[in-house]
Design an enzyme around this catalytic site. Structure first.
Site, PDB file in Angstrom:
ATOM      1  N   GLU A 188       0.842  -1.207   0.000  1.00 53.04           N
ATOM      2  CA  GLU A 188       0.000   0.000   0.000  1.00 53.04           C
ATOM      3  C   GLU A 188       0.876   1.256   0.000  1.00 53.04           C
ATOM      4  OE1 GLU A 188      -2.813  -0.688   3.222  1.00 53.04           O
ATOM      5  OE2 GLU A 188      -4.077  -1.796   1.855  1.00 53.04           O
ATOM      6  N   GLU A 382      -5.176  -8.426  -1.313  1.00 49.73           N
ATOM      7  CA  GLU A 382      -5.854  -8.300  -0.016  1.00 49.73           C
ATOM      8  C   GLU A 382      -7.313  -8.001  -0.278  1.00 49.73           C
ATOM      9  OE1 GLU A 382      -4.415  -5.715   3.105  1.00 49.73           O
ATOM     10  OE2 GLU A 382      -2.334  -6.073   2.516  1.00 49.73           O
TER      11      GLU A 382
HETATM   12  C1  BG6 Z   1      -4.425  -3.294   4.723  1.00 48.73           C
HETATM   13  C2  BG6 Z   1      -3.048  -3.644   5.235  1.00 48.73           C
HETATM   14  O1  BG6 Z   1      -4.554  -1.942   4.571  1.00 48.73           O
HETATM   15  O2  BG6 Z   1      -5.500  -3.602   5.524  1.00 48.73           O
HETATM   16  C3  BG6 Z   1      -3.021  -4.838   6.168  1.00 48.73           C
HETATM   17  O3  BG6 Z   1      -2.163  -3.880   4.169  1.00 48.73           O
HETATM   18  C4  BG6 Z   1      -4.180  -4.736   7.136  1.00 48.73           C
HETATM   19  O4  BG6 Z   1      -1.786  -4.882   6.825  1.00 48.73           O
HETATM   20  C5  BG6 Z   1      -5.481  -4.745   6.334  1.00 48.73           C
HETATM   21  O5  BG6 Z   1      -4.187  -5.681   8.131  1.00 48.73           O
HETATM   22  C6  BG6 Z   1      -6.718  -4.704   7.186  1.00 48.73           C
HETATM   23  O6  BG6 Z   1      -6.646  -3.618   8.056  1.00 48.73           O
HETATM   24  P1  BG6 Z   1      -6.859  -3.785   9.616  1.00 48.73           P
HETATM   25  O7  BG6 Z   1      -6.553  -2.475  10.188  1.00 48.73           O
HETATM   26  O8  BG6 Z   1      -8.267  -4.191   9.776  1.00 48.73           O
HETATM   27  O9  BG6 Z   1      -5.916  -4.861  10.037  1.00 48.73           O
END
Ligand code: BG6
Length: 485
Positions: A188, A382
């Site tokens: 990101e 993701e």
């Molecule tokens: C993404 C990141 O933005 O979101 C991850 O690359 C992160 O590292 C994921 O875990 C989900 O966000 P969060 O804050 O719910 O863990």
């Protein structure tokens, strides 16, 4: 069947949220080791959760009680990776996205030679993945830079970090290149503006008169240069390797069809894709340069930097997708938080307990927009939903229909996009196993197909359990996405 043969189904995790064992194997302090769990802070207030200062860092470094630093313990993937990989293999994973903690290889970032224990850990991990026929997709930097570089140089704001990062990358290619074909540089890469410390080790009170915004853009320029060098070097050192960039795809809709709303939305979308523009096209978009100029942000560039960026473009574009956003020029428009953003509420969408708006169609829109713009293969690295609804029943089962429905609805839209001609290489869910949240440091924000017995304060056996979604995803993979019921 929409999903192509060889489609890379799998899951994604990051060292800083999974490994734990923060003091083992001669690992150095990482920025994630001072990330603090704040139980009395509203989970929707991502800014408060991410607030940092030199004072807070030094206090955390003196704190010998790890209770409120969950990323120090993660989910103990460091010791349990064999068991976890077996579970991923049972689901039929073709690929697993992991990251390499810089501080396991170079504890402060400044060493000239890598730490053998760190190399041994990742080599064993990759060997095990190879045995289980799971291909690695490796992020070189996922929110885990050496804390020493942050304190000494204010992180990526200092040019010298480029060289140290490149040294780390060279070590990774030398030792792990035989196992790893797919690489990503910065997770990101756009997130530097939203959380400068986590992404780039920038400590606001060290920014002085230049200000945080300037430091972010300067650091970003250094990351672009480092990413381009790392990409070129990857191609030279690992024949057949492929490098991707990684963007938080924040597709934004206008709140109304009022032209001012549409124009504000267009600006947001261009800003979001500026990062991938640089890494795919090899140059800064003219409109972004103009915008920086108007804001008085004059980034220092060294002779040759723009050529380096031009020569080190990526092979594919990867992105995270959790939600869409909405924009409006109306200052009274209702707001809602999301993935470390605060946007306008979309009345047509539901949200999870953290306010992240769920929008499967937005994934299709994003895929089509990105493919049309870049004409490069895409990789969703993701996607998932954080939930606090998982309950372990008396018989040990965990029923999570909400998670299955989230993934099912997103896979349907992926299928449609592929059917429309989008080239999609693969999909890695975030996260296949419960782990520590990046933004709030919670364990109770659960994403996994696999449940981990641990609470926010680190209590629990760490035992792993298959949720209903585990069996559902296994079937999806086995049928290459044909059976989503
Ligand atoms: C993404 C990141 O933005 O979101 C991850 O690359 C992160 O590292 C994921 O875990 C989900 O966000 P969060 O804050 O719910 O863990």
């Amino acid at each position: 069947m929409a999903f192509p043969d060889g489609f890379l189904w799998g899951g994604a995790l990051a060292a800083n949220q999974a490994e734990g064992a923060w003091k083992e194997g001669k690992k150095g302090w990482s920025v994630c080791d001072v990330a603090t769990y704040k139980p009395h802070t509203d989970v929707k207030d991502y800014k408060a959760h991410n607030a940092i200062s030199s004072e807070a860092i030094h206090k955390a470094m003196q704190d010998t009680d790890d209770t409120y630093y969950p990323k120090r313990r993660g989910i103990d993937f460091y010791h349990r990776y064999k068991e976890d990989l077996e579970l991923f293999a049972e689901m039929g994973f073709k690929v697993l996205r992991i990251s390499i903690a810089w501080t396991r290889l170079y504890p402060t970032g400044e060493e000239k030679e890598p730490n053998a224990e760190g190399i041994a850990f990742y080599e064993n991990l990759f060997r095990e993945m190879e045995r289980l026929h799971i291909k690695p997709l490796v992020t070189l930097s996922h929110y885990e830079m050496p804390l020493h570089l942050s304190l000494k140089y204010n992180g990526w704001t200092d040019r010298c970090v480029v060289e140290m990062f490149v040294r780390f990358c060279r070590t990774c290619y030398e030792h792990f290149g035989k196992y790893v074909k797919y690489w990503l540089t910065f997770n990101e890469v756009d997130s530097i503006i939203r959380h400068p410390f986590t992404t780039a080790g920038i400590i606001p009170d060290l920014c002085g008169e230049k200000g945080v915004t300037f430091c972010c853009y300067q650091a970003l320029q250094h990351q672009f240069v480092a990413a381009a060098i790392a990409t070129k070097m990857c191609h030279e050192m690992i024949p057949g390797s492929q490098m991707g960039c990684m963007l938080t795809k924040l597709t934004t809709y206008p709140r109304t069809c009022m032209p001012e709303d549409v124009a504000a939305t267009q600006k947001k979308n261009l800003e979001n894709m500026f990062y991938s523009d640089v890494m795919v096209f090899g140059e800064y978009p003219r409109m972004i340069l103009r915008d920086l100029e108007k804001r008085g942000i004059r980034i220092a560039m060294e002779p040759g930097d723009l050529e380096i960026i031009k020569e080190g473009t990526v092979d594919f574009l990867s992105f995270s997708y959790y939600q869409s956003c909405t924009e409006s020029v109306d200052p009274d428009a209702e707001r809602t938080p999301g993935n470390t953003i605060l946007g306008v509420k979309n009345p047509y969408l539901e949200a999870n307990a953290w306010g992240w708006q769920i929008d499967p169609v937005g994934l299709r829109i994003s895929l089509i927009e990105l493919y049309d713009r870049y004409k490069k293969p895409l990789f969703i690295v993701e996607n998932g939903v954080g939930s606090n609804n998982d309950v372990v029943e008396e018989d040990g089962s965990i029923h999570d229909p909400y998670r299955i429905e989230y993934f099912r609805s997103h896979f349907v839209e992926m299928e449609k996009a592929i059917d429309e001609g989008v080239e999609l290489m693969g999909y890695t869910s975030w996260a296949p196993i419960d782990l520590i949240s990046a933004s709030t440091n919670q364990m109770s924000k659960r994403y996994g197909f696999i449940y981990v017995d641990q609470d926010d304060l680190g209590n629990g056996t760490l035992e792993r359990r298959r949720k209903d979604s585990f069996f559902w995803y296994k079937k999806v993979i086995a049928t290459n996405g044909a059976d989503l019921d």
